[in-house]
Design a protein around this motif. Structure first.
Motif, PDB file in Angstrom:
ATOM      1  N   ALA A  91      25.494  34.941   9.770  1.00  0.00           N
ATOM      2  CA  ALA A  91      26.799  34.304   9.550  1.00  0.00           C
ATOM      3  C   ALA A  91      27.344  33.718  10.848  1.00  0.00           C
ATOM      4  O   ALA A  91      27.974  32.638  10.856  1.00  0.00           O
ATOM      5  N   TYR A  92      27.111  34.418  11.972  1.00  0.00           N
ATOM      6  CA  TYR A  92      27.565  33.930  13.278  1.00  0.00           C
ATOM      7  C   TYR A  92      26.950  32.562  13.573  1.00  0.00           C
ATOM      8  O   TYR A  92      27.646  31.629  13.997  1.00  0.00           O
ATOM      9  N   TRP A  93      25.631  32.427  13.354  1.00  0.00           N
ATOM     10  CA  TRP A  93      24.970  31.171  13.695  1.00  0.00           C
ATOM     11  C   TRP A  93      25.228  30.082  12.660  1.00  0.00           C
ATOM     12  O   TRP A  93      25.235  28.897  13.006  1.00  0.00           O
ATOM     13  N   SER A 117      28.056  29.585  11.313  1.00  0.00           N
ATOM     14  CA  SER A 117      29.360  29.021  11.684  1.00  0.00           C
ATOM     15  C   SER A 117      29.243  28.034  12.846  1.00  0.00           C
ATOM     16  O   SER A 117      30.150  27.244  13.088  1.00  0.00           O
ATOM     17  N   ARG A 118      28.116  28.073  13.560  1.00  0.00           N
ATOM     18  CA  ARG A 118      27.884  27.164  14.690  1.00  0.00           C
ATOM     19  C   ARG A 118      26.805  26.129  14.385  1.00  0.00           C
ATOM     20  O   ARG A 118      26.369  25.419  15.279  1.00  0.00           O
ATOM     21  N   TYR A 119      26.400  26.081  13.132  1.00  0.00           N
ATOM     22  CA  TYR A 119      25.290  25.205  12.764  1.00  0.00           C
ATOM     23  C   TYR A 119      25.632  23.723  12.991  1.00  0.00           C
ATOM     24  O   TYR A 119      24.758  22.936  13.366  1.00  0.00           O
TER      25      TYR A 119
END
Length: 751
Positions: A666-668, A670-672
Motif C-alpha cells: 500500500a505504501y508503494w 500510494s507513490r506509484y
C-alpha cells in the motif's frame, strides 16, 4: 390445482412399449430449398456412404449438405410426416437431435422407440409444465446455470459421465423441469462447456496480466501424473491493477521427451506467449533446487531477454525456501550424505525389496526403529485394528485411537509430525510391542522396539525439528513475500548453530552418553547444508561461477524496500557487533542493491505528467499583473536532482512492528504515480512468494482429478479442469470435519 412434474407421482414411471412394427417413411427428396438455402442429400452426392453411429437418431432422419457452408445437417422424417418445418440441426453431436426427437416426437431417449399415445399425452403435459417454469429461465439464467455446473464439476473433481446418470438428471428435473431442455445428455458436451469456460477465463487473465503493476514472476515444477504423463505446472505471481497481490495458475502442460532445462524452457516460453507475456514483463523465477531448473531459466531468459548479461540471468533464478529448509532437516536426520541414503532407499522401494529397506533404516538408530515400527503396524488391517483396540482412557483418553504417522521423504515436516505423534502415543506403542504376537513366517518387531534411550533421543530430535517446522509454517501461503526469505534462513542458521553448541556442551559435561555426540553431528550436518545456501555455495556453485558467489540482490532488496525495515536489521545484525567479515557483507549487499536499481529501474518508468489546467482569462490590468509577477517564485534549475533510491534509504524507516507486506505494498502504491521507478522496483519484489509451494498444491488437486476411472483424460482437459478450479477458488464456507486428525494433534510433550 396440481401441477404435473417429473416426480409428482411416487409410483415408478411406466416402461415405454415398443411400437409393434417399425414406421415406414417416404423417401426424402434428393434436394430441397428452405429459407432460400439449398440442401442436398448426402447419400446422393457422396461416392462412398459415411458410416453412421449407433445412435437411434438415424432411425428417424438422414443427413443433408447445406450449400451455403457445406455443413452436414439432420433431416427429420417425423417432421416431414407431420408436415412440420425442418429444424435442420448441424451434425456435430447427438444431444440436440435427441432432445428434438424426445420433446417434439416423444421418442424415448433410452430405448430409442416412440412412446404410446397415452404416454405421449403425459409427456405433452410435462412439457407444458416445463414451458411455464421455463419463462423464469431466460438466457442469462441458463448461462449462469452452465457456469455454476462447470464450477461444481471442476472443483469437486466430478467425472463428466456422471451428468449422464439418470438418477442425477431426475433430481435436477424435479427441482426445475425447465432444465429438461438445457441439461446436456452427453459427457462430450460437458467437456466442451469446461473448455469454453477455460478459454473465456484465460482471456480475462490475459487482460489482467497486461494491466499488471509489477513484473510477472514465475514458479514451475514437474510432476508425473497417475496416467502417467509428465506434467509441468506453471504459476504466476504479480501485483494486479487494483494493487492486490496475485498468485495464479497459468497452465499445466504435458512435457514430451527428455526433461532437460531446454525442453522445459521451451514449453514455458510457449505458454507465456499465449498470455502475451514478453521479456519486459518477466520478473523472477522461484523454483526448487533441481539443477535442470538453472538451465531452464537460462534458456527462457536468453530467448525472451537477449539484452541480459549472464550475471543478470543467474540473479533472476531464486530458490524455494521450503525446499532449502527440508534439505537442512534431512541433513539433520540422516547426516551429510543424506542424498545418497535417500537414493538407495528409493531404489529398493521401486524394486519392492522391503527387506533391504528395513536393513537400511536400521542404520539410523532411533529414527530407523521408529520408521520400521510404524510401517509394520500400518502394513496390514489386522495390525492397525490391534493397535486401535488399545484403550488407556483417563487423562490420556484424547489420544486413544490415534494412529502413528508414517514419515515421507518428499513431504515437508513429515518426520516432525511422525515423531510428535509417536511421543504422544508412546504408551500405546509400548503396549503393542509387548503384546503383539507375530504370525508365521514373520520376524515380528524384535528389531524395532524402542527402549528408554531411544525415546530420550526422539524427544531431543523432536525439539530440534521444531525450528525447521516453524521456519516452514511462517513463510508458506499467501501472507508472506520475498522479504521474509533471507531473515528466515538467517534465523534458522543461528538456531541450528546454537543447537550444535548446546549439544557440544552437553557432550563435554556427560561424555558417557553417546546421544549428545550423535545430536551434535546431526546439527553440524544441518548447519553445513544451511550455510551452503546462505553463502550461495550450493551444488558446486562456487566452482561453476567463481565470479558470482554472492546471493542474488533481490533477497536483500525485497527487505530494504519494505519501509518498515530498510537497512535497520542488517545494521543491527551485521554492523553493530563489530564483525569485520559481516561488515564486508553489509557493504557488498548495499552495493548490489544499488547496482540493481541503477541497471534495471532508474529512469525506466517515467511518470506521465498531466497537462496543466487552462488558465482563466483575466481582463488586462498592468498594476495587478506587476504585483502577481513580483510574488512568483522563479527557479533556473530543476527542483530536485536527488536519486530516488538514495533519498528513500536516507530517511528513517516507518515504525510499526505489526505492519505486514500488505502495508508495504500500500505504501508503494500510494507513490506509484509520483515515484514510478522506485515503486516498480518494490512491487516487482513484493509480488514474489518465498516458496514454490503453489505448484505442490496444484499437483495434489490434479491427483484427485486423474483417478483410475478417468485415466484416459487428455492433457488439455486436465489443464482446463485444474486451472478453472484454481481460478474459481475455494468456497467461502467449507466443512472441515474430515481434516486429518494430525491437524488437531496438540503436542502432548509440550504440555
Amino acid at each position: 390445482m396440481e401441477t404435473s412434474t417429473p416426480s409428482s407421482n411416487p409410483s415408478p414411471s411406466p416402461t415405454p412399449t415398443p411400437s409393434p412394427a417399425p414406421v415406414e417413411y417416404h423417401e426424402p427428396p434428393d434436394e430441397f430449398v428452405q429459407d432460400r438455402i439449398t440442401y442436398v442429400k448426402r447419400a446422393s452426392i457422396a461416392k462412398k456412404g459415411r458410416r453412421l453411429g449407433s445412435s437411434h437418431i438415424w432411425k428417424y432422419g438422414v443427413q443433408y449438405i447445406r450449400s451455403s457452408d457445406k455443413k452436414e445437417v439432420y433431416y427429420c422424417h417425423e417432421c416431414a410426416t407431420g408436415k412440420h418445418k425442418q429444424e435442420l440441426f448441424v451434425v456435430n453431436g447427438t444431444s440436440r437431435v435427441r432432445n428434438h426427437l424426445e420433446q417434439k416426437h416423444q421418442v424415448d431417449p433410452q430405448s430409442g422407440v416412440k412412446k404410446p399415445s397415452s404416454t405421449r399425452r403425459s409427456v405433452l403435459d410435462q412439457q407444458r409444465s416445463a414451458a411455464v417454469t421455463s419463462t423464469f429461465f431466460w438466457k442469462d439464467s441458463i448461462e449462469k446455470f452452465k457456469e455454476l455446473l462447470v464450477r461444481w464439476i471442476v472443483y469437486c473433481h466430478i467425472a463428466f459421465f456422471q451428468l449422464e446418470n439418470q438418477y442425477f438428471r431426475e433430481l435436477l428435473f424435479f427441482l426445475n423441469p425447465a432444465l429438461l431442455s438445457h441439461l446436456p445428455k452427453a459427457a462430450k458436451t460437458i467437456r466442451s462447456w469446461v473448455m469454453d469456460a477455460f478459454w473465456s477465463k484465460k482471456q480475462r487473465l490475459k487482460d489482467d496480466l497486461r494491466q499488471a503493476r509489477s513484473r510477472i514472476s514465475i514458479s514451475f515444477d514437474l510432476w508425473t501424473s497417475p496416467n502417467p504423463y509428465a506434467i509441468l505446472g506453471v504459476v504466476a505471481m504479480w501485483i494486479d491493477a487494483t494493487g492486490k497481490r496475485q498468485i495464479t495458475v497459468l497452465g499445466m502442460r504435458r512435457v514430451y521427451g527428455e526433461h532437460s532445462g531446454e525442453n522445459v524452457g521451451s514449453v514455458i516460453i510457449e505458454l507465456l506467449g499465449e498470455y502475451g507475456v514478453g521479456g519486459d514483463q518477466i520478473g523472477y523465477f522461484m523454483l526448487d533446487n533441481a539443477s535442470s531448473n538453472d538451465a531452464a531459466v537460462e534458456f527462457i531468459l536468453k530467448e525472451l531477454c537477449p539484452w541480459m548479461t549472464p550475471n543478470q540471468r543467474r540473479h533472476r533464478r531464486l530458490r524455494c525456501l521450503g525446499h532449502i529448509v527440508n534439505l537442512c532437516c534431512q541433513a539433520f536426520l540422516m547426516g551429510r550424505d543424506c542424498e545418497k541414503h535417500l537414493a538407495k532407499l528409493e531404489k529398493h522401494y521401486q524394486r519392492g525389496d522391503y527387506t533391504k529397506v528395513e536393513e537400511l533404516w536400521r542404520k539410523f538408530g532411533c529414527l530407523g526403529r521408529l520408521h520400521n515400527l510404524v510401517r509394520y503396524i500400518r502394513l496390514t488391517p489386522q495390525r492397525r485394528e490391534e493397535f486401535a483396540a488399545i484403550i488407556i482412557g483417563g487423562d490420556l483418553a484424547e489420544f486413544d485411537r490415534l494412529e502413528p504417522i508414517q514419515n515421507n521423504s518428499t513431504r515437508w515436516n513429515s518426520w516432525f509430525r511422525s515423531i510428535t505423534r509417536a511421543l504422544n502415543v508412546r504408551e500405546w506403542l509400548e503396549i503393542f510391542s509387548a503384546r503383539h504376537v507375530p504370525g508365521k513366517g514373520s520376524q515380528g518387531i524384535a528389531n524395532f522396539k524402542l527402549d528408554g534411550q531411544h525415546w530420550f533421543e526422539l524427544e531431543k530430535i523432536e525439539l530440534a525439528l521444531k525450528d525447521f517446522y516453524a521456519a516452514t509454517l511462517l513463510t508458506e501461503g499467501t501472507k508472506t513475500s520475498l522479504a521474509d526469505w533471507f531473515l528466515t534462513l538467517d534465523c534458522l542458521l543461528r538456531e541450528i548453530s546454537e543447537t550444535k553448541d548446546h549439544y557440544h556442551d552437553m557432550h563435554t559435561d556427560d561424555d558417557n552418553n553417546f546421544t549428545w555426540k550423535y545430536l551434535e553431528s546431526c546439527a553440524d550436518a544441518a548447519w553445513s547444508k544451511c550455510a551452503e545456501y546462505y553463502n550461495n555455495q550450493q551444488m558446486n556453485w562456487q566452482n561453476r561461477f567463481p565470479e558470482d558467489t554472492d546471493l542474488p540482490p533481490a533477497y536483500y532488496a525485497a527487505q530494504i524496500l519494505d519501509p518498515y525495515r530498510k537497512w535497520a536489521w542488517f545494521r543491527q545484525e551485521w554492523v553493530l557487533h563489530g564483525d569485520e567479515e559481516k561488515k564486508r557483507w553489509f557493504d557488498n549487499a548495499q552495493s548490489a542493491v544499488k547496482h540493481l536499481w541503477e541497471r534495471e529501474y532508474k529512469g525506466r518508468y517515467p511518470v506521465e505528467s498531466l497537462p496543466s489546467p487552462a488558465r482563466r482569462e483575466r481582463d488586462p490590468d498592468l498594476a495587478f499583473d506587476r504585483q502577481r509577477e513580483h510574488k512568483r517564485i522563479r527557479t533556473d534549475a530543476p527542483v530536485s536532482t536527488t536519486d530516488l533510491y538514495e533519498q528513500y534509504i536516507s530517511t528513517d524507516r516507518l515504525h510499526d512492528e505489526d505492519a505486514s507486506y500488505d502495508d508495504a505494498i500500500a505504501y508503494w502504491l500510494s507513490r506509484y504515480d509520483s515515484q514510478r521507478d522506485l515503486a516498480r522496483f518494490a512491487l516487482d519484489l513484493f509480488a514474489i512468494s518465498p516458496m514454490s509451494d503453489e505448484c505442490e498444491r496444484l499437483f495434489s488437486s490434479a491427483k484427485l482429478t486423474i483417478v483410475d476411472r478417468r485415466g484416459r483424460l487428455k492433457a488439455d482437459i486436465v489443464e482446463a479442469c485444474e486451472c478453472l478450479r484454481a481460478w474459481y477458488g475455494k468456497p467461502q464456507v467449507e466443512d472441515n470435519s474430515d481434516i486429518e486428525d494430525s491437524e488437531n494433534d496438540n503436542g502432548r510433550v509440550d504440555n
